[in-house]
Design a protein around this motif. Structure first.
Motif, mmCIF file in Angstrom:
data_model
loop_
_atom_site.group_PDB
_atom_site.id
_atom_site.type_symbol
_atom_site.label_atom_id
_atom_site.label_comp_id
_atom_site.label_asym_id
_atom_site.label_seq_id
_atom_site.Cartn_x
_atom_site.Cartn_y
_atom_site.Cartn_z
ATOM 1 N N THR A 10 0.838 -1.188 0.000
ATOM 2 C CA THR A 10 0.000 0.000 0.000
ATOM 3 C C THR A 10 0.877 1.243 0.000
ATOM 4 O O THR A 10 1.795 1.350 0.780
ATOM 5 C CB THR A 10 -0.900 0.017 1.243
ATOM 6 N N THR A 14 -2.846 4.406 -3.584
ATOM 7 C CA THR A 14 -4.170 3.956 -3.169
ATOM 8 C C THR A 14 -5.074 5.115 -2.774
ATOM 9 O O THR A 14 -6.277 4.927 -2.590
ATOM 10 C CB THR A 14 -4.076 2.988 -1.979
ATOM 11 N N PRO A 67 -9.576 1.026 0.567
ATOM 12 C CA PRO A 67 -9.149 1.032 -0.833
ATOM 13 C C PRO A 67 -10.246 0.528 -1.763
ATOM 14 O O PRO A 67 -10.888 -0.488 -1.482
ATOM 15 C CB PRO A 67 -7.947 0.079 -0.823
ATOM 16 N N ASP A 68 -10.484 1.280 -2.822
ATOM 17 C CA ASP A 68 -11.443 0.936 -3.880
ATOM 18 C C ASP A 68 -12.899 1.092 -3.480
ATOM 19 O O ASP A 68 -13.795 0.663 -4.218
ATOM 20 C CB ASP A 68 -11.220 -0.497 -4.405
ATOM 21 N N HIS A 94 -3.326 1.783 4.351
ATOM 22 C CA HIS A 94 -3.983 2.818 3.546
ATOM 23 C C HIS A 94 -4.328 4.025 4.409
ATOM 24 O O HIS A 94 -4.036 5.179 4.045
ATOM 25 C CB HIS A 94 -5.244 2.221 2.915
#
Length: 291
Positions: A10, A14, A67-68, A94
């Motif tokens: 990470t 990110t 993340p995402d 993250h």
């Protein structure tokens, strides 16, 4: 057998543009930042009302995602696969990347697995104060009540779910999150907030006390941890008092202030249901004492 866990590397890549803008805004205001961390089956938007309360009290609020994370519940329903495969270590790293982009050490407030992440980050010395609400357990937290097992069963009941994104049915959400509110409110919360979640963190938590290399661990002794408040919902099925109190007992040996409070009549949805303001005010009062 257990083996070392590994998480995807990470780094700053990110971080989304929106998260970068939140960091820049926080630094430009010069106000004390507060970082909110959501748990499984929710999105950053679940903190919107909390963020306004804290901002109205002079703080600058950040609501980063995992993340995402998609922006909306509708996007999450359309692309559930984006949640899959996230590990505790990856998500913690993250959030650390985001926090290290701030000019001031923030207060951190997290719910459920966000409460676990809050403690991990505080244990890394990254919080001026922290509030962990119904926090998921970490290595060394031993109680495993039946209701917690039942709450985790939609994921843990199938080993293949480890690398999947897993949604909850309404009945599962009702039991795990919304058992302390009316069925009408439970349905409203389900429609407004519920999204799929990665299975991996639940498998990591379930095996944490068997795996010496687990990512699900907290440095409870770090003198830089800062003050910590654990908030427990009296009727929480997912993180009952036995788990929250065991986390408190693990943390109590820290030289910093460590407190726990039980919110009467509240379930796991206590940060988003109609009684959210009482919980927000409890967290705010604690943060105010140390910032």
């Amino acid at each position: 057998m257990t083996r070392p866990e590994s998480s995807t590397s990470t780094n700053a890549k990110t971080i989304t543009e929106h998260e970068l803008e939140q960091c820049q805004r926080a630094n430009q205001t010069g106000r004390q930042p507060v970082v909110f961390i959501h748990g499984l089956w929710l999105l950053p938007s679940s903190w919107d009302r909390w963020a306004k309360v804290f901002e109205d009290n002079g703080y600058v609020a950040l609501t980063p995602g995992w993340p995402d994370d998609p922006e909306t519940v509708e996007e999450a329903a359309a692309h559930p696969e984006v949640f899959a495969g996230k590990s505790i270590g990856q998500v913690a790293d993250h959030f650390e990347t985001i926090i290290r982009g701030l000019d001031q050490k923030p207060a951190i407030v997290g719910h459920s697995f966000g409460g676990l992440l809050t403690q991990i980050l505080a244990g890394r010395g990254l919080a001026v104060a922290s509030v962990a609400i119904d926090p998921a357990p970490f290595r060394g937290v031993l109680p495993l009540p039946i209701s917690a097992l039942k709450s985790g069963s939609p994921v843990l009941g199938n080993p293949a779910n480890r690398n999947r994104a897993v949604p909850l049915t309404f009945e599962q959400f009702r039991y795990s999150f919304a058992n302390a509110v009316s069925e009408e409110e439970a349905r409203q919360l389900y429609e407004e907030f519920a999204v799929p979640a990665p299975g991996k963190p639940l498998f990591q938590a379930a095996a944490a006390n068997l795996n010496p290399w687990t990512e699900d661990k907290v440095d409870t002794k770090n003198p830089e941890r800062g003050p910590l408040l654990i908030i427990s919902g009296e009727k929480d099925h997912t993180v009952p008092w036995a788990i929250a109190n065991a986390s408190f007992q693990q943390q109590e040996g820290n030289q910093g202030v460590t407190e726990i409070v039980e919110m009467k009549g509240r379930g796991h949805a206590l940060t988003i249901d109609s009684g959210w303001r009482e919980v927000a005010d409890t967290a705010l009062a604690f943060v105010k004492r140390f910032t």
